[in-house]
Design a protein around this motif. Structure first.
Motif, PDB file in Angstrom:
ATOM      1  N   SER A  58       0.803  -1.188   0.262  1.00 59.30           N
ATOM      2  CA  SER A  58       0.057  -0.315  -0.040  1.00 59.30           C
ATOM      3  C   SER A  58       0.882   1.267   0.074  1.00 59.30           C
ATOM      4  CB  SER A  58      -0.888  -0.056   1.444  1.00 59.30           C
ATOM      5  OG  SER A  58      -1.430   1.530   1.447  1.00 59.30           O
ATOM      6  N   SER A  59       0.768   2.170  -1.001  1.00 55.47           N
ATOM      7  CA  SER A  59       1.514   3.139  -1.137  1.00 55.47           C
ATOM      8  C   SER A  59       1.097   4.400  -0.063  1.00 55.47           C
ATOM      9  CB  SER A  59       1.718   3.814  -2.414  1.00 55.47           C
ATOM     10  OG  SER A  59       0.138   3.796  -3.010  1.00 55.47           O
ATOM     11  N   ASP A  60      -0.117   4.301   0.146  1.00 48.23           N
ATOM     12  CA  ASP A  60      -0.713   5.220   1.133  1.00 48.23           C
ATOM     13  C   ASP A  60       0.039   4.824   2.649  1.00 48.23           C
ATOM     14  OD1 ASP A  60      -2.177   6.438  -0.765  1.00 48.23           O
ATOM     15  OD2 ASP A  60      -4.010   4.918  -0.250  1.00 48.23           O
ATOM     16  N   ALA A  61      -0.229   3.458   2.763  1.00 46.56           N
ATOM     17  CA  ALA A  61       0.313   3.084   4.274  1.00 46.56           C
ATOM     18  C   ALA A  61       1.898   3.302   4.358  1.00 46.56           C
ATOM     19  CB  ALA A  61       0.044   1.574   4.369  1.00 46.56           C
ATOM     20  N   LEU A  62       2.497   3.307   3.269  1.00 42.09           N
ATOM     21  CA  LEU A  62       3.931   3.465   3.197  1.00 42.09           C
ATOM     22  C   LEU A  62       4.482   4.973   2.962  1.00 42.09           C
ATOM     23  CD1 LEU A  62       5.000   0.248   1.717  1.00 42.09           C
ATOM     24  CD2 LEU A  62       5.574   0.861   4.193  1.00 42.09           C
ATOM     25  N   GLY A  63       3.436   5.839   2.762  1.00 42.31           N
ATOM     26  CA  GLY A  63       3.929   7.232   2.814  1.00 42.31           C
ATOM     27  C   GLY A  63       4.328   7.782   1.496  1.00 42.31           C
ATOM     28  N   PHE A  64       3.804   7.109   0.401  1.00 43.38           N
ATOM     29  CA  PHE A  64       4.000   7.485  -1.005  1.00 43.38           C
ATOM     30  C   PHE A  64       2.807   8.125  -1.380  1.00 43.38           C
ATOM     31  CE2 PHE A  64       6.993   4.105  -0.366  1.00 43.38           C
ATOM     32  CZ  PHE A  64       8.163   4.603  -1.000  1.00 43.38           C
ATOM     33  N   ASN A  65       2.949   9.600  -1.377  1.00 40.82           N
ATOM     34  CA  ASN A  65       1.726  10.390  -1.477  1.00 40.82           C
ATOM     35  C   ASN A  65       1.418  11.324  -2.501  1.00 40.82           C
ATOM     36  OD1 ASN A  65       0.873  10.087   1.528  1.00 40.82           O
ATOM     37  ND2 ASN A  65       2.712  11.435   1.853  1.00 40.82           N
ATOM     38  N   VAL A  66       2.645  10.890  -3.724  1.00 40.72           N
ATOM     39  CA  VAL A  66       2.402  11.321  -4.718  1.00 40.72           C
ATOM     40  C   VAL A  66       2.645  10.525  -6.071  1.00 40.72           C
ATOM     41  CG1 VAL A  66       3.766  13.278  -6.378  1.00 40.72           C
ATOM     42  CG2 VAL A  66       3.310  13.808  -4.176  1.00 40.72           C
ATOM     43  N   ILE A  67       1.916  10.344  -6.808  1.00 41.98           N
ATOM     44  CA  ILE A  67       2.276   9.720  -8.138  1.00 41.98           C
ATOM     45  C   ILE A  67       2.017  10.866  -9.449  1.00 41.98           C
ATOM     46  CG2 ILE A  67       1.201   8.031  -9.814  1.00 41.98           C
ATOM     47  CD1 ILE A  67      -0.014   6.641  -7.323  1.00 41.98           C
ATOM     48  N   ALA A  68       2.980  10.784 -10.097  1.00 39.59           N
ATOM     49  CA  ALA A  68       3.149  11.675 -11.588  1.00 39.59           C
ATOM     50  C   ALA A  68       3.176  10.839 -12.652  1.00 39.59           C
ATOM     51  CB  ALA A  68       4.069  12.801 -11.018  1.00 39.59           C
ATOM     52  N   PHE A  69       2.734  11.565 -13.882  1.00 36.78           N
ATOM     53  CA  PHE A  69       2.989  11.081 -14.980  1.00 36.78           C
ATOM     54  C   PHE A  69       4.018  11.921 -15.677  1.00 36.78           C
ATOM     55  CE2 PHE A  69      -0.365   8.267 -14.508  1.00 36.78           C
ATOM     56  CZ  PHE A  69      -0.040   7.198 -15.315  1.00 36.78           C
ATOM     57  N   ILE A  70       5.073  11.640 -16.155  1.00 34.08           N
ATOM     58  CA  ILE A  70       6.186  12.603 -16.735  1.00 34.08           C
ATOM     59  C   ILE A  70       6.183  12.486 -18.324  1.00 34.08           C
ATOM     60  CG2 ILE A  70       8.166  13.574 -16.309  1.00 34.08           C
ATOM     61  CD1 ILE A  70       8.338  12.362 -13.698  1.00 34.08           C
TER      62      ILE A  70
END
Lengths: 158, 158
Positions: A58-70
């Motif tokens: 879970s990216s939320d639980a592990l503190g990855f709060n930003v996803i981006a397309f570049i």
DNA sequence: TTTGCGACGCAAGGTGCATGCAAATTCGGA
DNA sequence: TCCGAATTTGCATGCACCTTGCGTCGCAAA
């Protein structure tokens, strides 16, 4: 190509949903014995139809709060330049996916970051300074409607 | 938040790579006993830090030859319309990922298809006719440089 | 120092896995 | 249609693995 029958498909579908299914559970799900499921599973792994098993974190639980397309445009389209960019992308763990596409930009990357500073770092300190890169445009994900890696097997009988 | 120590992170990293690791293999990898790995793993599953396990299937081996990114603009931005689109996206198995983004389009979808006809079907017979959708623009993936769902855990100590 | 709590490793009982084997099934050729 | 060979299947078994109970250890608060 590789022989995949209806039993295999059922197994693949089940394992897509739960990669830690017991051979016995698999057997119950598809209507075979556990030993057969074991054999077939080994074959599918051998043939790389199943390329691996992964825990989904879970990216939320592990503190990855930003996803981006570049979207990335290369400086030149020379093979050398493309190779350098490829290596860069492979090395940077924050980049989960990278594709070359038809349309405007040369490449699209999907990156996972702890915060906006992380994105800024990636864009300004990793991508932009790299010699292969000419131009970068990033879009931040506001909402994740769906996120899976399941293949739509219902349509697949090879 | 959720307590995750260095042992947990090592376990998560290992399970991202191989979701079928034995507790004993895990134990060897992180320097704990198998029983502790079992307990910690159960806790991480309980807390949804590990949200699941999945077999990773080869799209090539199974004949999914086309991947596309589809940018969608909604007809209106009413909550009702957004909800209808959300439901549509959830229902269509060919759509693996769907995000709302900053920037031009309202949504970006990633779809997996057997061939270009599959893409055409999706765009012209599923997305376009849907009442919530105003405009669709699709880009086909020419090359996959990288495709993983691993989180960059090296940076993560919560 | 003492006490309480959490995390640890070990051991044991139960469960799942992989392989040998014989029966069943499928398939092609006469 | 019939037969034989090859493949696939279920069952049994020995081995590895998982989980839970239990005693121990270390640390933090009183």
């Amino acid at each position: 190509m590789i022989p995949v029958d209806a039993f295999d498909l059922k197994m693949l579908a089940a394992l897509q949903n739960d990669g830690r299914l017991t051979n016995q559970q698999l057997a119950d799900a598809v209507g075979l014995s556990a030993s057969q499921c074991s054999r077939r599973r080994m074959r599918l792994e051998e043939e790389k139809v199943i390329s691996g098993y992964h825990a989904d974190l879970s990216s939320d639980a592990l503190g990855f709060n930003v996803i981006a397309f570049i979207q990335v445009t290369l400086a030149t389209h020379s093979p050398d330049n493309a190779k350098k960019f490829r290596t860069l992308v492979q090395r940077v763990d924050e980049v989960q996916e990278a594709y070359s596409l038809t349309g405007d930009a040369d490449y699209v990357l999907k990156a996972v970051l702890r915060d906006l500073k992380g994105l800024s770092d990636l864009v300004n300190n990793v991508l932009m300074p790299h010699q292969s890169v000419a131009h970068v445009r990033s879009s931040i994900v506001l909402d994740r409607l769906k996120e899976t890696s399941r293949l739509p097997l219902k349509s697949a009988l090879a």
